[in-house]
Design an enzyme around this catalytic site. Structure first.
Site, PDB file in Angstrom:
ATOM      1  CG  ASP A  39      -3.814  -3.217  -4.237  1.00 48.44           C
ATOM      2  OD1 ASP A  39      -3.843  -3.179  -5.474  1.00 48.44           O
ATOM      3  OD2 ASP A  39      -4.808  -2.947  -3.542  1.00 48.44           O
ATOM      4  CG  ASP A  60      11.292   4.017  -8.015  1.00 46.61           C
ATOM      5  OD1 ASP A  60      11.911   5.020  -8.407  1.00 46.61           O
ATOM      6  OD2 ASP A  60      10.071   4.024  -7.762  1.00 46.61           O
ATOM      7  CB  SER A 119      -0.948  -0.046   1.208  1.00 45.68           C
ATOM      8  OG  SER A 119      -1.932   0.948   1.125  1.00 45.68           O
ATOM      9  CG  HIS A 132      -5.539  -2.315  -0.054  1.00 44.51           C
ATOM     10  ND1 HIS A 132      -4.873  -1.965  -1.211  1.00 44.51           N
ATOM     11  CD2 HIS A 132      -4.962  -1.575   0.940  1.00 44.51           C
ATOM     12  CE1 HIS A 132      -3.952  -1.050  -0.941  1.00 44.51           C
ATOM     13  NE2 HIS A 132      -3.979  -0.815   0.351  1.00 44.51           N
ATOM     14  CD  GLU A 154       1.202  15.525  -8.466  1.00 47.38           C
ATOM     15  OE1 GLU A 154       1.738  15.120  -7.405  1.00 47.38           O
ATOM     16  OE2 GLU A 154       0.306  16.377  -8.495  1.00 47.38           O
TER      17      GLU A 154
END
Length: 350
Positions: free
Chosen positions: A179, A197, A151, A267, A189
Site C-alpha cells: 500500500d 525499480d 507505505s 492501510h 512525478e
C-alpha cells in the site's frame, strides 16, 4: 492518531510553501539503524559503518536470498521487522533479513519531512549498504535481493532499487510495495515506486484512493502486477457499519475517515496480508487472485477464466506466466476480515 491526521493536513496545505516546513525535515541519514535477522543467530543491530565481516560473523550468508524490510510513517522499526523475521523463520524459509530502522526519520510533527526522508534514506541504503557492503564486498547477487516496503517504505524501496541500478547497471530481484503512500507522491512525478525499480515489482493496494475518502495509498498501478484485495479501497472490518451512501452518508461517516481513525486500519492490512502469505507460502492457491480489468467485472464473474496468481510472497513464482502482454495487469480477490485471510486454500492455480 490525531498526530497522523494533522500530519496529513500539513501535507495537503503544503503547496509551494516547502521553505516553511523545512525546519521539520530531518534529513540526517546517518541516524538510520539496521538489524540483521538470521536463522541461527540473535538479531544483530548495527550502523552503516559496520564492517562486512561483522555481518558474516552475525549470520549473514550471501548464498541465501536476502529480504530487506522497510517500515512506514510513525512505525517502530524493531517490532515491525521482527514480525517478518518470525513469519519467515516460522516457515523454515532460509533467508537473511535486513531491517531498515529509519524510525527517527519517519516520525515527527509533520508528514512532509518523513516523506522526503524516505527518498533520501532509500538512496543512502542502496548505495552504502546494498551496493558497497552486500554486492561488492560480500558478493551477494543483485537478483537475490528482495525489498519489502510498507507505505512510505515502499517509495524508500523504489529509490533503493533505482540507486542500485544507477551504480552497477543491474537491478535487484524484487520489490514488494505494501500500500504505497499517496500523500506527497503525485503520479505526474517520478518520486514514487515504479516497475522499473527491480526485475519484478508487485504491489498490494488495500487503502487506495482519495484522502478525503479515508484512503492513504496510491490507486494507480505501479508494478508489473498490482493486487487489489476486496477492491483495494477499504478492507472488511475497517469501516463503520452505518450507511455511508449519499451526501448525508458522507457526513455521517466523515467521508470514510472512520477507517483512518481506526488506526489506519485498511492501510495496515497490506502488511498483515503479506505476513499471512509468507506463513502460508507452501499452500497451493493461497490468496489466489484473478487478473481482471475492474473489481466490478471481477465480482460479476466476467474474469473467471483469466490468469490466476497468488498475492504476496509466492507471486514471484508465477512471474514466468507474465509475458509482455500480461504485464501491467491488475488482480483482484476477496479475503476474510483477519488472518488467515484466504477463504478457500484448496483452489488450484491456472
Amino acid at each position: 492518531m490525531i498526530l497522523f491526521i494533522f500530519s496529513l493536513f500539513l501535507t495537503l496545505v503544503q503547496g509551494k510553501n516547502e521553505r516553511f516546513f523545512s525546519p521539520f525535515m530531518d534529513q540526517r541519514v546517518e541516524r538510520v539503524n539496521y538489524i540483521l535477522f538470521s536463522p541461527q543467530k540473535d538479531p544483530f543491530k548495527f550502523k552503516i559503518e559496520v564492517k562486512a565481516k561483522e555481518l558474516v560473523k552475525n549470520g549473514f550468508n550471501a548464498s541465501r536470498l536476502t529480504k530487506v524490510v522497510a517500515h512506514g510513517f510513525l512505525n517502530e522499526g524493531d517490532s515491525f521487522c521482527a514480525d517478518f523475521a518470525e513469519a519467515y523463520f516460522q516457515t523454515k524459509i532460509d533467508v537473511n533479513i535486513l531491517c531498515i530502522d529509519w524510525e527517527k526519520l519517519a516520525s515527527g510533527r509533520d508528514y512532509v519531512g518523513p516523506a522526503r526522508n524516505s527518498i533520501k534514506v532509500g538512496k543512502h541504503v542502496g548505495k552504502k549498504l546494498i551496493v558497497k557492503k552486500l554486492i561488492l564486498q560480500l558478493k551477494q547477487k543483485p537478483e537475490s535481493i528482495h525489498v519489502i516496503g510498507f507505505s512510505l517504505g515502499a517509495h524508500l524501496a523504489g529509490h533503493l532499487g533505482r540507486t542500485v541500478f544507477k551504480k552497477i547497471k543491474r537491478k535487484i530481484g524484487r520489490i514488494s510495495g505494501l500500500d504505497p503512500a499517496r500523500p506527497h507522491f503525485p503520479m505526474d512525478e517520478n518520486g514514487h515506486l515504479c516497475k522499473d525499480d527491480a526485475q519484478f515489482v508487485d504491489v498490494i493496494h488495500t487503502n487506495s484512493g482519495d484522502i478525503l475518502e479515508g484512503c492513504l495509498g496510491i490507486w494507480d498501478s505501479l508494478g508489473h502486477v498490482d493486487f487489489y484485495p476486496n477492491g483495494g479501497v477499504h478492507q472488511p472490518g475497517c469501516q463503520s457499519h452505518r450507511d455511508c451512501s449519499g451526501w448525508w452518508g458522507f457526513v455521517r461517516c466523515l467521508g470514510g475517515l472512520i477507517d483512518v481513525f481506526k488506526g489506519a486500519c485498511s492501510h495496515g492490512k497490506s502488511k498483515k496480508m503479506y505476513l499471512d502469505s509468507i506463513k502460508h507460502r507452501n499452500i497451493p492457491g493461497y490468496l489466489q487472485s484473478v487478473q481482471c480489468e475492474s473489481y466490478e467485472a471481477f465480482e460479476e464473474g466476467q474474469c473467471e477464466f483469466n490468469l490466476k496468481i497468488p498475492m504476496g510472497e509466492a507471486s514471484y513464482d508465477f512471474a514466468k506466466y507474465l509475458n509482455d502482454n500480461k504485464y501491467d495487469k491488475t488482480f483482484f480477490l476477496v479475503t476474510k476480515e483477519s488472518a488467515p485471510f484466504m477463504y478457500n486454500a484448496s483452489i488450484k492455480h491456472k
